[in-house]
Each structure stands twice: as structure tokens, then as C-alpha cells.
Design a protein around this motif. Structure first.
Motif, PDB file in Angstrom:
ATOM      1  N   HIS A 165      27.002 -26.715  40.018  1.00 31.23           N
ATOM      2  CA  HIS A 165      25.550 -26.563  40.151  1.00 31.23           C
ATOM      3  C   HIS A 165      24.974 -27.465  41.247  1.00 31.23           C
ATOM      4  O   HIS A 165      23.945 -28.113  41.059  1.00 31.23           O
ATOM      5  CB  HIS A 165      24.853 -26.841  38.807  1.00 31.23           C
ATOM      6  CG  HIS A 165      25.457 -26.084  37.666  1.00 31.23           C
ATOM      7  ND1 HIS A 165      25.267 -24.730  37.501  1.00 31.23           N
ATOM      8  CD2 HIS A 165      26.260 -26.488  36.657  1.00 31.23           C
ATOM      9  CE1 HIS A 165      25.920 -24.335  36.436  1.00 31.23           C
ATOM     10  NE2 HIS A 165      26.541 -25.371  35.900  1.00 31.23           N
ATOM     11  N   GLN A 224      17.771 -32.257  34.533  1.00 33.14           N
ATOM     12  CA  GLN A 224      16.324 -32.127  34.722  1.00 33.14           C
ATOM     13  C   GLN A 224      15.616 -33.470  34.710  1.00 33.14           C
ATOM     14  O   GLN A 224      14.615 -33.660  35.388  1.00 33.14           O
ATOM     15  CB  GLN A 224      15.722 -31.181  33.690  1.00 33.14           C
ATOM     16  CG  GLN A 224      14.288 -30.812  33.984  1.00 33.14           C
ATOM     17  CD  GLN A 224      14.075 -30.241  35.379  1.00 33.14           C
ATOM     18  OE1 GLN A 224      14.846 -29.422  35.870  1.00 33.14           O
ATOM     19  NE2 GLN A 224      13.029 -30.704  36.051  1.00 33.14           N
ATOM     20  N   SER A 283      26.202 -34.841  33.668  1.00 29.33           N
ATOM     21  CA  SER A 283      26.401 -33.531  33.055  1.00 29.33           C
ATOM     22  C   SER A 283      25.177 -32.644  33.267  1.00 29.33           C
ATOM     23  O   SER A 283      24.046 -33.129  33.432  1.00 29.33           O
ATOM     24  CB  SER A 283      26.696 -33.679  31.564  1.00 29.33           C
ATOM     25  OG  SER A 283      25.600 -34.291  30.915  1.00 29.33           O
ATOM     26  N   GLU A 284      25.423 -31.347  33.240  1.00 23.66           N
ATOM     27  CA  GLU A 284      24.365 -30.378  33.534  1.00 23.66           C
ATOM     28  C   GLU A 284      23.177 -30.495  32.582  1.00 23.66           C
ATOM     29  O   GLU A 284      22.030 -30.351  33.001  1.00 23.66           O
ATOM     30  CB  GLU A 284      24.933 -28.961  33.484  1.00 23.66           C
ATOM     31  CG  GLU A 284      23.899 -27.920  33.845  1.00 23.66           C
ATOM     32  CD  GLU A 284      24.404 -26.497  33.687  1.00 23.66           C
ATOM     33  OE1 GLU A 284      23.596 -25.591  33.948  1.00 23.66           O
ATOM     34  OE2 GLU A 284      25.568 -26.293  33.310  1.00 23.66           O
ATOM     35  N   ASP A 285      23.425 -30.801  31.322  1.00 24.25           N
ATOM     36  CA  ASP A 285      22.336 -30.867  30.355  1.00 24.25           C
ATOM     37  C   ASP A 285      21.388 -32.042  30.599  1.00 24.25           C
ATOM     38  O   ASP A 285      20.298 -32.081  30.044  1.00 24.25           O
ATOM     39  CB  ASP A 285      22.889 -30.915  28.922  1.00 24.25           C
ATOM     40  CG  ASP A 285      23.736 -32.145  28.660  1.00 24.25           C
ATOM     41  OD1 ASP A 285      24.553 -32.519  29.524  1.00 24.25           O
ATOM     42  OD2 ASP A 285      23.590 -32.738  27.568  1.00 24.25           O
ATOM     43  N   ARG A 286      21.757 -32.984  31.440  1.00 22.82           N
ATOM     44  CA  ARG A 286      20.916 -34.150  31.729  1.00 22.82           C
ATOM     45  C   ARG A 286      20.238 -34.066  33.112  1.00 22.82           C
ATOM     46  O   ARG A 286      19.479 -34.953  33.478  1.00 22.82           O
ATOM     47  CB  ARG A 286      21.761 -35.429  31.672  1.00 22.82           C
ATOM     48  CG  ARG A 286      22.282 -35.738  30.284  1.00 22.82           C
ATOM     49  CD  ARG A 286      23.235 -36.925  30.280  1.00 22.82           C
ATOM     50  NE  ARG A 286      22.827 -38.034  31.094  1.00 22.82           N
ATOM     51  CZ  ARG A 286      22.068 -39.063  30.674  1.00 22.82           C
ATOM     52  NH1 ARG A 286      21.649 -39.099  29.425  1.00 22.82           N
ATOM     53  NH2 ARG A 286      21.755 -40.046  31.491  1.00 22.82           N
TER      54      ARG A 286
END
Length: 167
Positions: A140, A98, A93-96
Motif C-alpha cells: 500500500h 490513517q 501495519s496497514e490498520d494503523r
């Protein structure tokens, strides 16, 4: 997840007793004698979230050739997680995303220390992952590729300090 690297060679000497020789393992349920920690130092703080256990147990294995490291199959650990699956920059998922910077930086550092063959193999595997991202249905894609590339490149110059204990 948390799968140890089984030793090449005599890994199965005690397999009938449920014991397997390993070279590296996760910090999940690992026991390390104090004298070993005094000799090799502490886990690298700058690793933050990824590969600290791989680097540390590999460092122990390389400095303590006379000792053998084993996985005990009957040992049971409850690792409280929502999902106990391997994570992947291609599908996570995008929130993970980085946190993958640390994965590619740290694992490049670990492979660099193992020599040219391991380092080259790791870089090629990372490039293949970029192609997987681009072919995937993931959102993304540019961000995913950028994080991977920045992390991998940073791993070529990353030179963290190993802290030691005095007593």
C-alpha cells in the motif's frame, strides 16, 4: 519512543545528579504546575493523537523563559505497550496508517510556528520519507504516500484553537 528534546547550551548543568535540562518532552510522567496551565492554556484538543505533548511542552518552554524544565533520570515509568519502539509510516501495519495523517499535519503545524528553517527542514524530511516508502517493500505504498502528503499539506492551513481555563 517518548524521547525528550534536550536543551541546547547548559543541558548538562546537573548531569552528575541525574538531571538533564529539556525543551520538550512526552506527556508520559510529566508534571506541570497549575499556574503554567492557566497561563498557556490546555493542550490542543484537535491534535488528537500525535504531537500534542511536543506542541504543549514547547509552548510552555517558549512562554516561561525564566523557568527551566528537567528530565529526572531516576524516574521510572511503566508504559504498558506491546512494543516500545518508534513507529514509522514506512513499516507500520496497514490498520494503523490513517493515524499518520495527524502526525504529518500536527508536526507541520508545530514546525511552522518555529519558523521558516524548521518548517523547511520538516517538509524536506517528509519528502525524504516519501522516497523511503517508494523504495521499501511495504504494501500500500500509494496509500502511505497519500496519507503523508494530505497530512503535511493540511498542516500548512491547520490553525487549531487553544483552550484556556478560568480558575
Amino acid at each position: 519512543m517518548n524521547v525528550p528534546k534536550v536543551s541546547e547550551g547548559k543541558w548538562s548543568d546537573y548531569i552528575e545528579d541525574g538531571i538533564v535540562k529539556v525543551d520538550t518532552c512526552s506527556f508520559v510522567s510529566v508534571f506541570i504546575p497549575r499556574d503554567v496551565v492557566k497561563k498557556v492554556g490546555l493542550p490542543i484538543t484537535d491534535f488528537f493523537i500525535w504531537g500534542d505533548d511536543l506542541e504543549y511542552t514547547g509552548r510552555i518552554n517558549s512562554q516561561f523563559k525564566e523557568r527551566e524544565n528537567y528530565l529526572v533520570a531516576s524516574s521510572k515509568v511503566t508504559h504498558a505497550m506491546t512494543h516500545n519502539i518508534n513507529v514509522d509510516i514506512v513499516s507500520d501495519s496497514e490498520d494503523r496508517l490513517q493515524r499518520y495523517y495527524y502526525r504529518y499535519r500536527n508536526l507541520n503545524f508545530v514546525n511552522r510556528r518555529q519558523g521558516l528553517k524548521a518548517s523547511t527542514k520538516y517538509v524536506l524530511k517528509s519528502v525524504l520519507t516519501i522516497f523511503k516508502i517508494l523504495k521499501s517493500n511495504a504494501h500500500h505504498k500509494g496509500r502511505r504516500c497519500g496519507i503523508l502528503i494530505r497530512g503535511m499539506l493540511s498542516g500548512f492551513i491547520f490553525n487549531p484553537k487553544i483552550e484556556v481555563i478560568d480558575s
